[in-house]
Design a protein around this motif. Structure first.
Motif, mmCIF file in Angstrom:
data_model
loop_
_atom_site.group_PDB
_atom_site.id
_atom_site.type_symbol
_atom_site.label_atom_id
_atom_site.label_comp_id
_atom_site.label_asym_id
_atom_site.label_seq_id
_atom_site.Cartn_x
_atom_site.Cartn_y
_atom_site.Cartn_z
ATOM 1 N N HIS A 195 -3.552 4.657 9.630
ATOM 2 C CA HIS A 195 -4.515 5.137 8.640
ATOM 3 C C HIS A 195 -5.821 5.230 9.507
ATOM 4 O O HIS A 195 -6.811 5.978 8.847
ATOM 5 C CB HIS A 195 -4.601 4.382 7.365
ATOM 6 C CG HIS A 195 -3.506 4.447 6.406
ATOM 7 N ND1 HIS A 195 -3.380 5.656 5.946
ATOM 8 C CD2 HIS A 195 -2.602 3.799 6.030
ATOM 9 C CE1 HIS A 195 -2.099 5.377 5.147
ATOM 10 N NE2 HIS A 195 -1.639 4.151 5.456
ATOM 11 N N GLN A 224 13.851 10.858 -6.173
ATOM 12 C CA GLN A 224 12.845 11.268 -5.680
ATOM 13 C C GLN A 224 12.892 11.725 -4.311
ATOM 14 O O GLN A 224 13.138 10.989 -3.347
ATOM 15 C CB GLN A 224 11.730 10.064 -5.686
ATOM 16 C CG GLN A 224 10.383 10.142 -5.517
ATOM 17 C CD GLN A 224 9.521 9.107 -5.204
ATOM 18 O OE1 GLN A 224 10.136 7.943 -5.233
ATOM 19 N NE2 GLN A 224 8.394 8.989 -4.740
ATOM 20 N N ASN A 248 4.156 11.897 -9.883
ATOM 21 C CA ASN A 248 4.745 10.721 -10.179
ATOM 22 C C ASN A 248 4.726 9.894 -11.597
ATOM 23 O O ASN A 248 5.522 9.463 -12.161
ATOM 24 C CB ASN A 248 4.607 9.517 -8.866
ATOM 25 C CG ASN A 248 5.252 9.775 -8.005
ATOM 26 O OD1 ASN A 248 6.123 10.678 -7.801
ATOM 27 N ND2 ASN A 248 5.053 9.220 -6.771
HETATM 28 N N1 LIG Z 1 12.655 1.058 -1.479
HETATM 29 C C1 LIG Z 1 12.326 2.134 -2.358
HETATM 30 N N2 LIG Z 1 12.877 2.675 -3.583
HETATM 31 C C2 LIG Z 1 12.446 3.741 -4.078
HETATM 32 N N3 LIG Z 1 11.200 4.399 -3.758
HETATM 33 C C3 LIG Z 1 10.744 4.186 -2.367
HETATM 34 C C4 LIG Z 1 11.058 2.808 -1.861
HETATM 35 N N4 LIG Z 1 10.290 2.732 -0.792
HETATM 36 C C5 LIG Z 1 9.285 3.916 -1.002
HETATM 37 N N5 LIG Z 1 9.807 4.494 -1.836
HETATM 38 C C6 LIG Z 1 9.055 5.841 -2.144
HETATM 39 O O1 LIG Z 1 8.941 6.608 -1.100
HETATM 40 C C7 LIG Z 1 7.649 7.273 -1.032
HETATM 41 C C8 LIG Z 1 7.363 7.287 0.439
HETATM 42 O O2 LIG Z 1 7.120 5.806 0.837
HETATM 43 P P1 LIG Z 1 6.612 5.400 2.352
HETATM 44 O O3 LIG Z 1 6.777 3.768 2.304
HETATM 45 O O4 LIG Z 1 7.601 5.926 3.253
HETATM 46 O O5 LIG Z 1 5.216 5.681 2.453
HETATM 47 P P2 LIG Z 1 4.224 5.624 3.360
HETATM 48 O O6 LIG Z 1 3.772 6.978 4.072
HETATM 49 O O7 LIG Z 1 4.602 4.596 4.397
HETATM 50 O O8 LIG Z 1 3.040 4.923 2.759
HETATM 51 P P3 LIG Z 1 1.830 3.869 3.194
HETATM 52 O O9 LIG Z 1 0.817 4.330 3.849
HETATM 53 O O10 LIG Z 1 1.301 3.199 1.698
HETATM 54 O O11 LIG Z 1 2.539 2.673 3.900
HETATM 55 C C9 LIG Z 1 6.506 6.841 -1.910
HETATM 56 O O12 LIG Z 1 6.478 7.642 -2.893
HETATM 57 C C10 LIG Z 1 7.404 5.517 -2.398
HETATM 58 O O13 LIG Z 1 7.074 5.412 -3.852
#
Ligand SMILES: Nc1ncnc2c1ncn2[C@@H]1O[C@H](COP(=O)(O)OP(=O)(O)OP(=O)(O)O)[C@@H](O)[C@H]1O
Ligand SMILES: [Mg+2]
Lengths: 272, 279
Positions: free
Chosen positions: A201, A19, A251
């Motif tokens: 946010h 991904q 997704n």
């Molecule tokens: N440990 C992991 N293993 C696999 N995929 C992950 C993992 N952590 C995050 N992801 C995927 O990576 C993408 C980005 O995640 P991330 O946590 O960086 O988002 P974010 O912008 O911090 O979101 P939020 O506002 O919810 O905190 C998401 O689609 C999530 O599904």
């Protein structure tokens, strides 16, 4: 604002398994700036922070911290960090608030060094800044979620970092304290010249404090000063949050039909 | 009590007990807060495999029979700890599975070694359940040196171990070398198990590391206090247990652990009465 670059990310891409989470990100943060990093859930904000902190390794591109390639970077004590899921710690842990905040000094101390009287004073000062001094001898598990979060903020502040990275630090913190906290960040930024990266946010509240904004949704949609951002805000939001819908649908689709997804082995094993 | 001063071997057991009475619970604090109590159990079983292996070599190659099998046990425990660590990384989300695999594997191999060595005898009994007479003068000095090394390392790496135990991600982000500290921690645990088992025996050694800590947790108001309470409880139980075992002619390991359990039950009852919630 000086021209020294504290963070320099160039063409950074990152994948979790297959991904693609971050795609060709180039982000430069100058000394003394206060960057607000925004984007929808799952847009890769926390992932970008983890790359910066060396908790994950990017597959492509380069990252420099304080002008040094971050694979060779050793000055982690110059960087403070409050993580998004502060709840990752074990709340039954019998550590006092003071002990927890002291941890913020450990990186700076290095191996084989013990805390001095002056260090203990700094711990008290950091607790004072977040208004938690009176709780210093309580164990961390005895505090409410918001109070714990304030303690973790104190832990990040105690070492007087030059770069402070905060991933949604005010989740669970009450409105008044959030206000105080933002004011504190602004002070640190303006008076001490501390460079700040704040994931949030709370786009409305953020804009009166930050100097720069980065909008992220897998790629960087905007990166620049707050003034330009305010002018183009409407369009940017549409573009970014418009993408979010697509990402989620994608997704979903992936999950049901593809067999090379990381978690499919597990799902495959379940009946139904 | 005078017997402990009259007989040299008893004196060495006493000194050894005094050391492990503090060392095991202090090491145990980190073992418990890192949720690795089961790991300690697995390591003690690997120690048994090492002991069995040593007995087996002793049979094939008689000069080797003079070695204290416990040292081979320690070598195995250290090796086994590395193996567990590898497996834990393979079974990222099912870390306990790694421990069970090693634990049962170690017993299997150990039992085969023991039967090959024809070692199902009283010696084995003392390895399993501990013995007051197991400590020689040389053993004592080796134990003294190793205990001091482990204690020194605990003091030197206190900050790092504490931070890693509390919040691994933050600790790594602040530049603490997780891999190396973790490896050191595991080796130290293996050593403490090897040292402690001479008195309490393999089957009970993990109890010596976890029970005093569990009891101390009911009262500790800080991480520092947790160490102090655990060490005091551990020491009192080991010494009382040792004397009681000697006069009642019971196995010291069992007696010590029994006392520890008693203290734990009491501390739960007392802290419940004082209105403390679950930890
Ligand atoms: N440990 C992991 N293993 C696999 N995929 C992950 C993992 N952590 C995050 N992801 C995927 O990576 C993408 C980005 O995640 P991330 O946590 O960086 O988002 P974010 O912008 O911090 O979101 P939020 O506002 O919810 O905190 C998401 O689609 C999530 O599904
Ligand atoms: Mg996030």
């Amino acid at each position: 604002m000086s021209t020294e670059e504290i963070v320099a990310m160039d063409h950074v891409s990152f994948k979790y398994g297959r991904q693609n989470v971050l795609d060709d990100i180039s982000l430069h943060v100058k000394k003394g700036s206060f960057l607000g990093l925004v984007g929808p859930n799952g847009s890769g904000k926390s992932t970008l922070i983890k790359l910066l902190l060396g908790l994950h390794k990017q597959q492509d591109g380069t990252i420099q911290l304080f002008g040094e390639d971050h694979r060779r970077f050793r000055g982690w004590s110059r960087v403070g960090f409050v993580s998004q899921k502060a709840a990752s710690f074990n709340s039954g842990f019998p550590a006092t608030v003071k002990e927890v905040v002291s941890m913020g000094l450990y990186g700076k101390k290095g191996l084989f060094r013990f805390l001095t009287k002056k260090d203990r004073q700094r711990v008290e000062e950091a607790l004072e800044k977040v208004g938690m001094r009176e709780y210093k001898n309580k164990t961390i598990g005895q505090l409410s979620g918001g109070q714990q979060q304030r303690v973790f903020i104190a832990r990040a502040l105690v070492s007087d970092p030059e770069l402070l990275i905060l991933d949604e630090p005010t989740v669970g913190v009450d409105a008044e304290s959030v206000q105080n906290f933002y004011t504190l960040l602004k002070e640190l930024n303006e008076q001490q010249g501390m460079t700040l990266i704040l994931v949030t946010h709370d786009i409305g509240a953020m804009s009166s404090y930050v100097t720069d904004v980065a909008c992220l949704n897998k790629c960087l949609h905007y990166h620049g000063g707050i003034v330009d951002y305010e002018e183009n805000r409407e369009e940017l939001m549409n573009r970014m949050y418009g993408h979010e819908v697509n990402v989620i649908e994608h997704n979903h689709d992936h999950h049901h039909h593809s067999h090379d997804h990381d978690h499919d082995d597990l799902h495959g094993g379940r009946p139904g | 009590m005078s017997a402990f001063w009259t007989y040299e071997f008893l004196r060495y057991s006493l000194f050894t007990s005094m050391m492990i009475g503090v060392l095991a619970p202090v090491m145990g604090v980190f073992v418990v807060v890192r949720r690795m109590s089961l790991m300690a159990d697995a390591l003690s079983h690997i120690t048994l495999t090492g002991i069995a292996f040593s007995l087996l070599i002793g049979r094939w190659h008689p000069p080797a029979a003079a070695w204290n099998p416990v040292y081979m046990g320690m070598v195995f425990a250290v090796g086994g700890s590395v193996l567990i660590d590898r497996l834990r990384r393979i079974f990222m989300h099912y870390k306990e599975a790694a421990i069970t695999i090693i634990l049962s594997g170690a017993i299997g191999v150990g039992v085969v070694f023991i039967s090959l060595a024809d070692g199902f005898n009283t010696d084995l009994f003392s390895y399993l359940f501990g013995s007051v007479s197991a400590v020689s003068r040389t053993d004592f000095f080796i134990i003294l040196i190793l205990s001091s090394v482990v204690l020194l390392l605990l003091v030197l790496f206190y900050k790092e171990l504490f931070f890693l135990s509390f919040d691994e991600e933050q600790a790594v982000a602040s530049g603490i070398p997780r891999q190396r500290i973790h490896a050191l921690f595991i080796v130290m645990t293996a050593l403490v198990i090897g040292l402690s088992m001479q008195i309490v025996g393999i089957l009970l050694v993990s109890a010596l590391m976890t029970l005093p800590v569990a009891a101390a947790m009911r009262f500790a108001g800080s991480f520092k206090q947790l160490f102090i309470y655990a060490a005091v409880i551990g020491e009192v139980c080991v010494l009382t247990g040792l004397f009681a075992a000697f006069y009642l002619d019971t196995a010291p390991g069992g007696t010590i652990v029994l006392l520890n359990t008693l203290v734990l039950v009491l501390s739960i009852a007392v802290s419940k009465a004082a209105g403390k919630e679950a930890v």
